[in-house]
Design an enzyme around this catalytic site. Structure first.
Site, mmCIF file in Angstrom:
data_model
loop_
_atom_site.group_PDB
_atom_site.id
_atom_site.type_symbol
_atom_site.label_atom_id
_atom_site.label_comp_id
_atom_site.label_asym_id
_atom_site.label_seq_id
_atom_site.Cartn_x
_atom_site.Cartn_y
_atom_site.Cartn_z
ATOM 1 N N HIS A 161 0.884 -1.256 0.239
ATOM 2 C CA HIS A 161 0.018 0.016 -0.137
ATOM 3 C C HIS A 161 0.906 1.372 0.056
ATOM 4 O O HIS A 161 0.380 2.425 -0.414
ATOM 5 C CB HIS A 161 -0.932 -0.212 1.074
ATOM 6 C CG HIS A 161 -2.159 0.935 1.064
ATOM 7 N ND1 HIS A 161 -2.208 2.017 0.143
ATOM 8 C CD2 HIS A 161 -3.689 0.471 1.441
ATOM 9 C CE1 HIS A 161 -3.305 2.293 0.323
ATOM 10 N NE2 HIS A 161 -4.233 1.722 1.022
ATOM 11 N N ASP A 378 -9.817 -8.029 -17.136
ATOM 12 C CA ASP A 378 -10.250 -9.118 -17.809
ATOM 13 C C ASP A 378 -8.938 -9.559 -18.639
ATOM 14 O O ASP A 378 -8.176 -8.820 -19.221
ATOM 15 C CB ASP A 378 -11.206 -8.605 -19.008
ATOM 16 C CG ASP A 378 -11.836 -9.811 -20.113
ATOM 17 O OD1 ASP A 378 -11.162 -10.682 -20.006
ATOM 18 O OD2 ASP A 378 -12.713 -9.575 -20.540
#
Length: 440
Positions: A161, A378
């Site tokens: 992070h 995707d």
């Protein structure tokens, strides 16, 4: 509440590999801004995807090697910088590589989805555990591709992070997906790595009070109770119709967003379940992008942490009162409106002067991961069946619901003794109640 599925042991046919950029990348030390290396951000964001069809690990490794040319800090290593007693972190952009591992498990995608989407400890098997001494020693990008017995796959990514926030992580993942499905494609957006735009001012100018960091009186504390017993995950999916019904609880003169009304509802339900004294002051911290708030704006493709925690504050009595709904909505909106260039610069300067942490004594933290494109990933065989988080924490995540832009899934952990009560408060008085919890 539905119980989540126990994940069988994973089989690892090969040793993990380090995937380095396919061509040479800049070798330098990357400065991390004060928004990047805050102490409360020193963890990895563990995203989980379920796909109907799997992609060969060799194909994923090849496309990862390509995308790491653009996102080369993820192939480096986070380290403590010189000076400041090692408090300041930086990225050694050395091209060492991201860690990629393949696993197999006797589980189908449908069984995983039907068995409940609330994480439990067995889910940690879906992400390879790096045996390092500290957070700093772990590669900033760790990926496990778990092949399922049905031909599908579960993809888990652990992203440091301190290197990037959710918006930047989604940007990277979409770029990886594009290079996998279309190896000759050109990225629609280049990554921007220079963090110097967020350096502190000289001299420092702390011009605001920053209530997100202020400490309460010693007696005002819920965190001791929250951490005094085992935590239990609670997952609730709110449909678009349910969000609309919540909005109708506010006066027509107060226009509120879906996030604002859900934040109010979850905060209120959390406090009601905890049953603290009415006079207690409670805070709501929620992550808010500042990419368009700064002057100049952060460049498109900014690959770092471009958010701060906005803060709303009220008493328990006012929060749970049915007559105070609009006042709470207004306080949330005021917290958002307070965030401008001056406020962000003041916070950066404060963090330079003192390595302070947000006040967590009686505070709920909400991190919205919707509307940033996570669910669009995707690799060429279709979008995910499910996008979520590998673990449940005491802060609240708002996750996207694949295929429904108006729905939100809340995931957070609360003390085991109040989990049922918290779930009840989150779901009561909502129509279409049978669809509220994703797996009831």
């Amino acid at each position: 509440m539905a119980e989540s599925i126990e994940i069988p042991d994973c089989h690892y046919p090969k040793e993990p590999i380090l995937v380095s950029p396919i061509t040479p990348t800049p070798t330098h030390t990357l400065y991390l801004s004060n928004l990047d290396d805050q102490k409360f951000l020193r963890f990895t964001s563990k995203y989980l995807y379920v796909f109907r069809k799997s992609i060969a690990v060799e194909t994923l490794a090849a496309s990862l090697s390509r995308v790491l040319v653009e996102y080369y800090p993820l192939a480096g290593r986070v380290r403590a910088g010189a000076g400041n007693d090692g408090e300041k972190l930086e990225v050694d952009c050395n091209g060492e590589g991201a860690l990629l591992v393949e696993a197999h498990v006797d589980l189908t995608a449908d069984r995983f989805l039907q068995g409940g989407r609330k994480p439990n400890r067995s889910w940690r098997k879906l992400l390879y555990r790096v045996e390092e001494q500290s957070f700093v020693d772990t590669p900033p990008l760790v990926i496990q591709v778990t092949r399922l017995s049905c031909g599908g796959m579960i993809l888990c990514t652990a992203i440091n992070h301190c290197v990037c926030d959710a918006i930047a992580a989604a940007q990277f993942l979409q770029a990886w997906g594009l290079f996998t499905s279309k190896p000759d494609a050109h990225l629609p957006m280049n990554a921007f790595h220079d963090r110097s735009i967020l350096k502190p001012r000289e001299p420092l100018r702390i011009e605001f009070s920053h209530p997100e960091f202020s400490s309460p009186p010693p007696q005002e504390n819920l965190s001791d109770f929250i951490l005094s017993q085992p935590l239990a995950p609670v997952s609730v999916t709110f449909t678009g119709a349910q969000v609309l019904r919540l909005k109708k609880q506010c006066e027509p003169s107060v226009k509120c967003t879906s996030f604002e009304v859900l934040a109010w509802h979850i905060w209120r339900s959390w406090i009601k379940a905890l049953e603290p004294p009415p006079s207690l002051r409670t805070k709501l911290l929620f992550s808010m992008s500042v990419r368009k708030k700064l002057e100049p704006e952060l460049p498109n493709g900014y690959f770092g942490n471009g958010f701060i925690m906005a803060c709303a504050e009220t008493s328990v009595e006012e929060l749970i009162s049915s007559n105070s709904n609009c006042a709470i909505f207004k306080s949330l909106q005021e917290a958002k409106n307070r965030v401008d260039d001056g406020y962000v610069r003041s916070m950066i300067d404060l963090l330079e002067e003192r390595r302070v942490k947000p006040d967590m004594s009686s505070t709920l933290v909400i991190s919205p991961l919707t509307k940033v494109g996570f669910e669009e990933l995707d690799f060429g065989e279709g979008k995910p069946l499910h996008m979520g988080y590998l673990v449940s924490e005491i802060y609240c995540l708002l996750l996207p619901v694949v295929g429904d832009l108006n729905a939100f899934t809340m995931l957070m952990s609360v003390p085991q003794g109040i989990a049922e009560r918290f779930h009840q408060y989150c779901t009561e008085d909502l129509d279409d109640a049978k669809n509220v919890d994703a797996e009831n």
